[in-house]
Design an enzyme around this catalytic site. Structure first.
Site, PDB file in Angstrom:
ATOM      1  N   PHE A 156       0.973  -1.120  -0.123  1.00 32.05           N
ATOM      2  CA  PHE A 156      -0.226  -0.033   0.091  1.00 32.05           C
ATOM      3  C   PHE A 156       0.876   1.127   0.079  1.00 32.05           C
ATOM      4  CE2 PHE A 156      -3.656   2.418   1.884  1.00 32.05           C
ATOM      5  CZ  PHE A 156      -4.459   2.183   0.787  1.00 32.05           C
ATOM      6  N   ILE A 159       2.052   3.750  -5.510  1.00 32.11           N
ATOM      7  CA  ILE A 159       1.202   3.473  -6.632  1.00 32.11           C
ATOM      8  C   ILE A 159      -0.147   2.429  -6.219  1.00 32.11           C
ATOM      9  CG2 ILE A 159       1.490   1.738  -8.670  1.00 32.11           C
ATOM     10  CD1 ILE A 159       4.541   2.131  -8.566  1.00 32.11           C
ATOM     11  N   SER A 181       3.493  -2.586   7.845  1.00 34.88           N
ATOM     12  CA  SER A 181       3.546  -1.646   8.484  1.00 34.88           C
ATOM     13  C   SER A 181       2.396  -0.666   8.557  1.00 34.88           C
ATOM     14  CB  SER A 181       4.955  -0.970   7.969  1.00 34.88           C
ATOM     15  OG  SER A 181       4.703  -0.471   6.807  1.00 34.88           O
ATOM     16  N   ALA A 241       3.800  -5.247 -10.517  1.00 33.04           N
ATOM     17  CA  ALA A 241       4.888  -5.055  -9.412  1.00 33.04           C
ATOM     18  C   ALA A 241       6.106  -5.655 -10.077  1.00 33.04           C
ATOM     19  CB  ALA A 241       4.630  -5.625  -8.259  1.00 33.04           C
ATOM     20  N   ARG A 242       6.184  -7.062  -9.726  1.00 35.30           N
ATOM     21  CA  ARG A 242       7.575  -7.544 -10.462  1.00 35.30           C
ATOM     22  C   ARG A 242       7.141  -9.032 -10.857  1.00 35.30           C
ATOM     23  NH1 ARG A 242       9.159  -3.525 -12.017  1.00 35.30           N
ATOM     24  NH2 ARG A 242      11.163  -2.604 -11.465  1.00 35.30           N
ATOM     25  N   GLU A 271      11.631 -11.740 -17.595  1.00 34.16           N
ATOM     26  CA  GLU A 271      11.535 -10.993 -18.518  1.00 34.16           C
ATOM     27  C   GLU A 271      12.718 -10.709 -19.443  1.00 34.16           C
ATOM     28  OE1 GLU A 271       8.995  -7.780 -16.336  1.00 34.16           O
ATOM     29  OE2 GLU A 271      10.211  -6.531 -17.603  1.00 34.16           O
ATOM     30  N   HIS A 289       5.457  -4.658 -20.035  1.00 34.06           N
ATOM     31  CA  HIS A 289       5.969  -3.822 -19.055  1.00 34.06           C
ATOM     32  C   HIS A 289       5.762  -2.372 -19.478  1.00 34.06           C
ATOM     33  CE1 HIS A 289       9.108  -3.666 -15.600  1.00 34.06           C
ATOM     34  NE2 HIS A 289       8.360  -2.842 -15.583  1.00 34.06           N
TER      35      HIS A 289
END
Ligand code: 8YV
Length: 323
Positions: A156, A159, A181, A241-242, A271, A289
Site C-alpha cells: 500500500f 502506486i 507496517s 509489480a514484479r 522478462e 511492461h
C-alpha cells in the site's frame, strides 16, 4: 577539469539525452540494444556513473568486478530488485532510483489491466481481428462488473494508493489492503480502506487483487499455488509489480482450470521471456511492461536521474538514495 564519464544503458527520451550530453562525457545507446553481462562489467570499469534500467541484471558477480571506476548506479526506474544492493553497499557504490514520478502512470496501467481482465478486452479485440465475430448476441462474452466490486491491494505504497483512489472515486470500489507496517491514516480515511491482517484474508475477500509490493527475495512467489487457491473463482489477479512475486506455473494452472476468472500482467518472471503457457490462454491479458511508458513519465524519470547525478558529482546528499 574533465567531465565525469556517464553511461546510459538504453535509449532515453531525447530531451533528457540532450541535457546529459551538455553536462557529461556521456555514452548513449542509440540502437537501444540491451547490454550483455560482460558489457555491464566493462561499463563499471570504464565509467564514473552507470545509469541502468530494469532490463540490466546487476548481481554481485557484476558489481564485484575488479578495477572499478564506477561510483554510482543511477537507476532509471523506481524498482531496484535487478541490482544487488548489499553488494553495491559493500563495494561503496551509491545507488539511486526515480520514485514519485511514475506513480500515476503505473496505477493507470494497473487499472487498465483490471478493466481488460474484467471485461475481456483483449479477448474481444482478438475475436474482432480474427473475423470470427458473427454479431451481437445476449450471452456472448459475458464478464464481471468492476463498479462496486472489492479491490484488494497487496502493498500500500504510492502506486497502490494511486490505484485505490482511481478505483474508489472513479468506480465506487471497496478497498482492502495488506501492508506489514501501518498505513497513512489520511488515505485510509479518504478511501474508507480496510486493512486485512494478512495476505490470505485479503485473497479470500477480494474480487480483484492487485500486487504492489517490491520484488526480491522477501516476496519471491508470494502468490503461489496455495495462495491462488484462496482466491474466489470469480476473482482476477493484476500484477504491475514484479514478475517473480507470482509463481507463473501455478498461475497458468489456476487460469487453465478456471480456478480464478482472469489475470492481467505487465511484468513476468525472466522478462522479456513470457511463459508459453500464458500465450495459449484467453483469460489472461498481457502487456509488455508498460507501467511507466508515457512520454511525460519517462521524461520525468530521466530528470530524476539527472538530479541524482548532479547531486552526486557536486558532493551533495542524493535525493533518491537507496544504497
Ligand atoms: C520502469 C518499473 O519503466 O520503475 C519501475 O520500477 O517497473 C518501470 O515502470 C522500469 O523499471 C525502468 O527501469
Amino acid at each position: 577539469m574533465s567531465k565525469p564519464k556517464v553511461l546510459v544503458t538504453r535509449k532515453w527520451p531525447a530531451s533528457v539525452e540532450e541535457k546529459l550530453k551538455s553536462l557529461y562525457d556521456v555514452t548513449l545507446n542509440k540502437d537501444d540494444r540491451p547490454l550483455s553481462t560482460d558489457e555491464l562489467k566493462q561499463a563499471l570499469r570504464d565509467y564514473d556513473a552507470v545509469c541502468p534500467a530494469v532490463c540490466d541484471a546487476l548481481p554481485a558477480a557484476v558489481i564485484n568486478v575488479a578495477d572499478k571506476r564506477c561510483r554510482i548506479l543511477a537507476n532509471f526506474g523506481v524498482g531496484f530488485n535487478h541490482i544487488d544492493i548489499e553488494a553495491a553497499k559493500q563495494q561503496g557504490l551509491a545507488v539511486t532510483n526515480t520514485p514519485g514520478v511514475l506513480t500515476e502512470s503505473t496505477a493507470d496501467i494497473a487499472m487498465t489491466l483490471l478493466l481488460m481482465s474484467a471485461r475481456r478486452g483483449a479477448e474481444g479485440d482478438r475475436l474482432v481481428r480474427s473475423k470470427q465475430w458473427s454479431g451481437w448476441c445476449p450471452t456472448q462474452m459475458m464478464s464481471s462488473d468492476v463498479t462496486g466490486a472489492t479491490l484488494g491491494l497487496i502493498g500500500f505504497g504510492r502506486i497502490a494508493q494511486a490505484m485505490a483512489r482511481k478505483a474508489h472515486h472513479g468506480f465506487g470500489m471497496k478497498i482492502l489492503y495488506f501492508k506489514p507496517s501501518p498505513a497513512d491514516q489520511t488515505i485510509v480515511d479518504e478511501l474508507k480502506a480496510i486493512r486485512c491482517d494478512n495476505v490470505e484474508e485479503l485473497l479470500r475477500q477480494s474480487d480483484y487483487v492487485s500486487l504492489h509490493c517490491p520484488g526480491g527475495a522477501a516476496t519471491y512467489h508470494l502468490i503461489d499455488a496455495d495462495m491462488l487457491k484462496l482466491m474466489k473463482p470469480t476473482a482476477h489477479l493484476i500484477n504491475t509489480a514484479r514478475g517473480d512475486v507470482v509463481d507463473s506455473k501455478a498461475l497458468i494452472q489456476a487460469l487453465r482450470e478456471k480456478r480464478i476468472a482472469g489475470a492481467g500482467l505487465d511484468v513476468y518472471e525472466g522478462e522479456p521471456n513470457v511463459d508459453e503457457g500464458f500465450l495459449a490462454l484467453d483469460n489472461v491479458s498481457l502487456l509488455p511492461h508498460l507501467g511507466s511508458a508515457t512520454i511525460a513519465t519517462r521524461t520525468a524519470m530521466g530528470e530524476k536521474v539527472l538530479a541524482n547525478l548532479a547531486a552526486f558529482f557536486a558532493g551533495r546528499d542524493l535525493p533518491d538514495r537507496v544504497a
